[in-house]
Design an enzyme around this catalytic site. Structure first.
Site, PDB file in Angstrom:
ATOM      1  N   PRO A 104       0.790  -1.227   0.000  1.00  0.00           N
ATOM      2  CG  PRO A 104      -0.116  -1.110   2.133  1.00  0.00           C
ATOM      3  CD  PRO A 104       0.529  -2.063   1.173  1.00  0.00           C
ATOM      4  CG  ASN A 105      -0.414   4.324   1.059  1.00  0.00           C
ATOM      5  OD1 ASN A 105      -1.334   4.838   0.418  1.00  0.00           O
ATOM      6  ND2 ASN A 105      -0.604   3.803   2.259  1.00  0.00           N
TER       7      ASN A 105
ATOM      8  NE  ARG B  63       3.769   6.976   1.360  1.00  0.00           N
ATOM      9  CZ  ARG B  63       4.009   5.765   1.891  1.00  0.00           C
ATOM     10  NH1 ARG B  63       4.439   4.755   1.140  1.00  0.00           N
ATOM     11  NH2 ARG B  63       3.793   5.550   3.155  1.00  0.00           N
TER      12      ARG B  63
ATOM     13  CE1 TYR C 245       8.490   5.594   3.151  1.00  0.00           C
ATOM     14  CE2 TYR C 245       6.862   7.365   3.136  1.00  0.00           C
ATOM     15  CZ  TYR C 245       7.368   6.211   3.694  1.00  0.00           C
ATOM     16  OH  TYR C 245       6.777   5.660   4.801  1.00  0.00           O
TER      17      TYR C 245
ATOM     18  CG  ASN D 279       8.318  -1.561   0.521  1.00  0.00           C
ATOM     19  OD1 ASN D 279       7.725  -1.620   1.600  1.00  0.00           O
ATOM     20  ND2 ASN D 279       8.941  -0.476   0.103  1.00  0.00           N
TER      21      ASN D 279
ATOM     22  CB  ALA E 297       1.365   0.615   6.707  1.00  0.00           C
TER      23      ALA E 297
ATOM     24  CD  GLU F 243      11.134  -6.564   6.685  1.00  0.00           C
ATOM     25  OE1 GLU F 243      11.946  -7.305   7.271  1.00  0.00           O
ATOM     26  OE2 GLU F 243      10.385  -5.770   7.282  1.00  0.00           O
TER      27      GLU F 243
ATOM     28  CG  HIS G 126      10.938  -1.621   4.831  1.00  0.00           C
ATOM     29  ND1 HIS G 126       9.573  -1.638   4.692  1.00  0.00           N
ATOM     30  CD2 HIS G 126      11.261  -2.715   5.560  1.00  0.00           C
ATOM     31  CE1 HIS G 126       9.084  -2.696   5.323  1.00  0.00           C
ATOM     32  NE2 HIS G 126      10.095  -3.365   5.853  1.00  0.00           N
TER      33      HIS G 126
ATOM     34  NE  ARG H   4       9.570   6.785   8.688  1.00  0.00           N
ATOM     35  CZ  ARG H   4       8.648   6.519   7.752  1.00  0.00           C
ATOM     36  NH1 ARG H   4       8.811   5.504   6.918  1.00  0.00           N
ATOM     37  NH2 ARG H   4       7.560   7.281   7.661  1.00  0.00           N
TER      38      ARG H   4
HETATM   39  C1  DQA Z   1       7.936   1.549   3.889  1.00  0.00           C
HETATM   40  C2  DQA Z   1       7.961   1.815   5.396  1.00  0.00           C
HETATM   41  C3  DQA Z   1       6.597   1.580   6.009  1.00  0.00           C
HETATM   42  O1  DQA Z   1       6.621   1.845   7.397  1.00  0.00           O
HETATM   43  C4  DQA Z   1       5.570   2.493   5.374  1.00  0.00           C
HETATM   44  O2  DQA Z   1       4.289   2.216   5.891  1.00  0.00           O
HETATM   45  C5  DQA Z   1       5.575   2.418   3.891  1.00  0.00           C
HETATM   46  C6  DQA Z   1       6.862   2.359   3.191  1.00  0.00           C
HETATM   47  C7  DQA Z   1       9.285   1.907   3.224  1.00  0.00           C
HETATM   48  O3  DQA Z   1       9.505   1.461   2.107  1.00  0.00           O
HETATM   49  O4  DQA Z   1      10.089   2.638   3.816  1.00  0.00           O
HETATM   50  O5  DQA Z   1       4.543   2.512   3.250  1.00  0.00           O
HETATM   51  O6  DQA Z   1       7.706   0.163   3.684  1.00  0.00           O
END
Ligand code: DQA
Length: 145
Positions: A9-10, A17, A22, A73, A76, A97, A99, A106
């Site tokens: 998501p996102n 964003r 990011y 990735n 959240a 995994e 990120h 954070r």
């Molecule tokens: C993320 C870190 C997560 O905490 C966040 O919710 C994201 C992006 C990252 O790539 O840094 O959506 O996975």
């Protein structure tokens, strides 16, 4: 080697964003970066993004018989999705995994990754390079398992 890159998501909103966290590069630029890696390192890549937990689970299950490894990735969902944890545990191929940001430096809730124990390795805090490191790990180590 066939690698699936799965973004949760996102992640489609990067560039827009919170660029201070990011970065200013867009999701399309991430796709281009990953596709270029596939050419440079000679592997097959598929890249998917979904905002929906169930679709990510479907894609992990789908990947099991069709890919050699997954770069995930989970956005959240990383911090609370036991369903994703179970999905990763359910499949036999390695899941890495990744990120963009360093989730350990954070907010408190981000310091917990419930999916990490199910993943073979984690890379974070290096923007697109986190993905590259995950892919290199799969290319070098994943093939052995
Ligand atoms: C993320 C870190 C997560 O905490 C966040 O919710 C994201 C992006 C990252 O790539 O840094 O959506 O996975």
């Amino acid at each position: 080697m066939n690698i699936l890159v799965l973004n949760g998501p996102n992640l489609n909103m990067i560039g827009i964003r919170e660029p201070e966290i990011y970065g200013s590069k867009t999701y399309q630029e991430l796709e281009l970066f990953l596709n270029n890696l596939a050419v440079d390192y000679h592997f097959n890549i598929e890249i998917k993004q979904s905002n929906l937990e169930g679709i990510l689970i479907d894609l992990l299950q789908y990947a099991n018989t069709r890919f050699d490894g997954v770069i995930l990735n989970a956005g959240a969902f990383t911090h609370y999705s036991y369903a994703l944890y179970d999905a990763i545990k359910s499949i036999q191929i390695p899941v890495i995994e990744v990120h963009l940001s360093d989730i350990n430096s954070r907010e408190e809730f981000r310091k917990i990754s419930v999916i990490r124990p199910a993943c073979k390795k984690s890379f974070m805090g290096e923007g697109f390079i986190s993905y590259e490191k995950g892919i290199k790990y799969l290319l070098e180590e994943g093939a052995k398992s």
